[in-house]
Design an enzyme around this catalytic site. Structure first.
Site, PDB file in Angstrom:
ATOM      1  N   CYS A 130       0.812  -1.229   0.000  1.00  0.00           N
ATOM      2  CA  CYS A 130       0.000   0.000   0.000  1.00  0.00           C
ATOM      3  C   CYS A 130       0.841   1.274   0.000  1.00  0.00           C
ATOM      4  O   CYS A 130       0.439   2.290  -0.587  1.00  0.00           O
ATOM      5  CB  CYS A 130      -0.946  -0.006   1.195  1.00  0.00           C
ATOM      6  SG  CYS A 130      -0.201  -0.577   2.731  1.00  0.00           S
ATOM      7  N   HIS A 257      -2.258   6.574   3.703  1.00  0.00           N
ATOM      8  CA  HIS A 257      -0.814   6.598   3.939  1.00  0.00           C
ATOM      9  C   HIS A 257      -0.246   7.854   3.268  1.00  0.00           C
ATOM     10  O   HIS A 257      -0.476   8.094   2.074  1.00  0.00           O
ATOM     11  CB  HIS A 257      -0.136   5.375   3.310  1.00  0.00           C
ATOM     12  CG  HIS A 257      -0.390   4.085   4.048  1.00  0.00           C
ATOM     13  ND1 HIS A 257      -1.113   3.988   5.210  1.00  0.00           N
ATOM     14  CD2 HIS A 257       0.031   2.824   3.758  1.00  0.00           C
ATOM     15  CE1 HIS A 257      -1.148   2.733   5.611  1.00  0.00           C
ATOM     16  NE2 HIS A 257      -0.467   2.002   4.745  1.00  0.00           N
TER      17      HIS A 257
HETATM   18  N1  LIG Z   1      -4.599  -3.151   5.209  1.00  0.00           N
HETATM   19  C1  LIG Z   1      -3.933  -2.589   4.202  1.00  0.00           C
HETATM   20  O1  LIG Z   1      -3.777  -1.345   4.119  1.00  0.00           O
HETATM   21  C2  LIG Z   1      -3.357  -3.448   3.106  1.00  0.00           C
HETATM   22  C3  LIG Z   1      -2.940  -2.823   1.932  1.00  0.00           C
HETATM   23  C4  LIG Z   1      -2.363  -3.606   0.916  1.00  0.00           C
HETATM   24  C5  LIG Z   1      -2.234  -4.960   1.095  1.00  0.00           C
HETATM   25  N2  LIG Z   1      -2.661  -5.533   2.260  1.00  0.00           N
HETATM   26  C6  LIG Z   1      -2.545  -6.990   2.371  1.00  0.00           C
HETATM   27  O2  LIG Z   1      -3.833  -7.547   2.127  1.00  0.00           O
HETATM   28  C7  LIG Z   1      -3.992  -8.760   2.884  1.00  0.00           C
HETATM   29  C8  LIG Z   1      -5.242  -8.651   3.753  1.00  0.00           C
HETATM   30  O3  LIG Z   1      -5.033  -7.592   4.685  1.00  0.00           O
HETATM   31  P1  LIG Z   1      -6.189  -7.008   5.621  1.00  0.00           P
HETATM   32  O4  LIG Z   1      -5.634  -5.739   6.138  1.00  0.00           O
HETATM   33  O5  LIG Z   1      -7.509  -7.013   4.938  1.00  0.00           O
HETATM   34  O6  LIG Z   1      -6.224  -8.123   6.801  1.00  0.00           O
HETATM   35  P2  LIG Z   1      -7.438  -8.490   7.765  1.00  0.00           P
HETATM   36  O7  LIG Z   1      -8.307  -7.311   7.986  1.00  0.00           O
HETATM   37  O8  LIG Z   1      -6.811  -9.127   8.946  1.00  0.00           O
HETATM   38  O9  LIG Z   1      -8.289  -9.609   6.947  1.00  0.00           O
HETATM   39  C9  LIG Z   1      -7.758 -10.902   6.719  1.00  0.00           C
HETATM   40  C10 LIG Z   1      -8.732 -11.722   5.871  1.00  0.00           C
HETATM   41  O10 LIG Z   1      -8.135 -12.999   5.650  1.00  0.00           O
HETATM   42  C11 LIG Z   1      -9.053 -14.028   6.085  1.00  0.00           C
HETATM   43  N3  LIG Z   1      -8.281 -15.141   6.636  1.00  0.00           N
HETATM   44  C12 LIG Z   1      -7.376 -15.121   7.639  1.00  0.00           C
HETATM   45  N4  LIG Z   1      -6.885 -16.364   7.843  1.00  0.00           N
HETATM   46  C13 LIG Z   1      -7.507 -17.178   6.962  1.00  0.00           C
HETATM   47  C14 LIG Z   1      -7.443 -18.569   6.690  1.00  0.00           C
HETATM   48  N5  LIG Z   1      -6.620 -19.378   7.368  1.00  0.00           N
HETATM   49  N6  LIG Z   1      -8.227 -19.072   5.700  1.00  0.00           N
HETATM   50  C15 LIG Z   1      -9.066 -18.283   5.011  1.00  0.00           C
HETATM   51  N7  LIG Z   1      -9.185 -16.940   5.230  1.00  0.00           N
HETATM   52  C16 LIG Z   1      -8.403 -16.401   6.201  1.00  0.00           C
HETATM   53  C17 LIG Z   1      -9.887 -13.364   7.155  1.00  0.00           C
HETATM   54  O11 LIG Z   1     -11.088 -14.075   7.295  1.00  0.00           O
HETATM   55  P3  LIG Z   1     -11.889 -14.112   8.705  1.00  0.00           P
HETATM   56  O12 LIG Z   1     -12.581 -12.784   8.843  1.00  0.00           O
HETATM   57  O13 LIG Z   1     -12.835 -15.251   8.507  1.00  0.00           O
HETATM   58  O14 LIG Z   1     -10.872 -14.334   9.767  1.00  0.00           O
HETATM   59  C18 LIG Z   1     -10.084 -11.978   6.528  1.00  0.00           C
HETATM   60  O15 LIG Z   1     -11.081 -12.026   5.548  1.00  0.00           O
HETATM   61  C19 LIG Z   1      -2.681  -8.920   3.699  1.00  0.00           C
HETATM   62  O16 LIG Z   1      -1.792  -9.750   2.998  1.00  0.00           O
HETATM   63  C20 LIG Z   1      -2.137  -7.504   3.748  1.00  0.00           C
HETATM   64  O17 LIG Z   1      -0.737  -7.463   3.920  1.00  0.00           O
HETATM   65  C21 LIG Z   1      -3.234  -4.827   3.264  1.00  0.00           C
END
Ligand SMILES: NC(=O)c1ccc[n+]([C@@H]2O[C@H](COP(=O)([O-])OP(=O)(O)OC[C@H]3O[C@@H](n4cnc5c(N)ncnc54)[C@H](OP(=O)(O)O)[C@@H]3O)[C@@H](O)[C@H]2O)c1
Length: 351
Positions: A130, A257
């Site tokens: 990001c 950001h």
């Molecule tokens: N946040 C940012 O600004 C951002 C920006 C760019 C990229 N990213 C990347 O995008 C990805 C997601 O980030 P996020 O911020 O959205 O994280 P998050 O809010 O913690 O969401 C994680 C997601 O993954 C699912 N999940 C976790 N463990 C799992 C498993 N074992 N099997 C299936 N589903 C699972 C969760 O489902 P449940 O709800 O069922 O647990 C939830 O839908 C990460 O790799 C992060 O580095 C994030």
């Protein structure tokens, strides 16, 4: 041809939630859309395109008949499941860090290297981090015109970069100290007010604070986020030797950001030239009117598609150099929008 089938895997998370919003407001190019998350969320009903869809637990079977899958998952979950989905013929667009630096996986920002989507020997396309994504729409046109030689960046990153747990942690901390005007004057008083566990989400408390650590510790004192800015910028711009130095800092902002950038170019560049170029650059909004007090801030960028650039100055002591400030919503262009744009680049393959 029927419209292609899309799966959003990680649809319940911070990025997955914005992914559903972004898909809902863009052109209706997808046929069936499946929502997938962990077994914890199976059976939940979530809205996309104005309809309720039941969340399925991640399994090999959920990929049957899927053409494109948006992976919004933790690194280790993506690392395991993306090759499984790709082996089932699905084109995976992955937002984790698991594949970004893999030489057989293109790292794509449509404003910079859209052609890279075609060369994907593993069936996986990576979405950049990001912080990098907020920079590239501004850097790409400046590089094309003047040749980017080096860059120093200081970031001011939102709590939502830490996912839904990061958002909750910031709001919990702000609630715990709301109305308390006696803290913030003495070392330790904010920690005492927040109590145990206030370090858990960000390494240090974030309320009334800034934290110069984003991501995990790597060699020689760098953090993973700082290395991502360097390595991903190099890969996307095709500049393997680009000199980059980044310091990444978490700030008590919900989304958006921000980055203070010092960039040096091969050729001379003026502020007027940069203004003209960036005013016309796709995905960039120029907000740079010091006389009117206009500059980008994260609360003005939240929820919006574009990245915002302002405070453009000619560096006083460095030749061929500009200093500027960029802001982008880390969940929109920093994650969901960029990967929606990548997926749309694939549509001709299904027509
Ligand atoms: N946040 C940012 O600004 C951002 C920006 C760019 C990229 N990213 C990347 O995008 C990805 C997601 O980030 P996020 O911020 O959205 O994280 P998050 O809010 O913690 O969401 C994680 C997601 O993954 C699912 N999940 C976790 N463990 C799992 C498993 N074992 N099997 C299936 N589903 C699972 C969760 O489902 P449940 O709800 O069922 O647990 C939830 O839908 C990460 O790799 C992060 O580095 C994030």
């Amino acid at each position: 041809m029927p419209k292609p089938t899309l799966a959003i895997v990680g649809a319940t998370g911070a990025v997955g939630t914005i992914m559903r919003d972004v898909i809902s407001r863009r052109d209706d190019v997808w046929g069936e859309i499946r929502l997938v998350a962990s077994p914890r969320s199976a059976g939940r009903k979530l809205r996309i395109r104005g309809e309720e869809v039941t969340v399925q637990a991640l399994s090999e079977e959920v990929f049957d008949g899927v053409d494109v899958a948006q992976f919004d998952l933790p690194d280790e979950v993506s690392a395991h499941w993306a090759p499984i989905a790709a082996a089932n013929g699905v084109i995976v667009i992955d937002k984790s860090a698991a594949f970004r630096m893999d030489p057989d996986v293109p790292l794509v920002v449509p404003e910079a290297n859209p052609e890279a989507v075609r060369d994907r020997p593993k069936g996986i396309i990576a979405n950049a981090n990001c912080t990098t994504l907020a920079l590239i729409p501004t850097l790409a046109p400046l590089h094309a015109a003047f040749g980017l030689k080096s860059m120093t960046v200081a970031s001011y990153q939102a709590a939502s970069g830490g996912g839904k747990d990061g958002i909750d942690a910031l709001y919990d901390q702000l609630s715990a100290i709301a109305g308390n005007r006696d803290i913030g004057f003495r070392a330790g008083d904010v920690r005492d007010a927040l109590g145990e566990g206030a370090d858990a989400a960000f390494g240090s408390p974030l309320a009334l604070n800034v934290v110069p650590k984003v991501g995990g510790w790597k060699d020689d004192g760098w953090t993973s986020e700082e290395l991502k800015v360097r390595n991903e910028t190099r890969k996307i711009l095709g500049l393997p030797s680009l000199a980059v130095s980044a310091t990444c800092v978490r700030v008590p902002v919900v989304v958006g950001h921000s980055q203070a950038v010092h960039a040096t170019f091969d050729s001379p560049v003026t502020v007027a030239q940069a203004h003209k170029l960036l005013a016309d650059a796709p995905g960039v909004v120029l907000v740079d009117d010091p006389a009117a007090g206009r500059y980008p801030t994260p609360i003005d960028a939240a929820g919006l598609d574009d990245t915002f650039v302002g405070r453009i100055r000619s560096s006083l002591d460095f030749p061929n150099s500009l200093d500027f400030f960029v802001v982008g919503d880390n969940l929109v262009k920093g994650a969901a929008l960029n990967s929606a744009q990548i997926a749309e680049l694939l549509l001709p393959e299904f027509s």
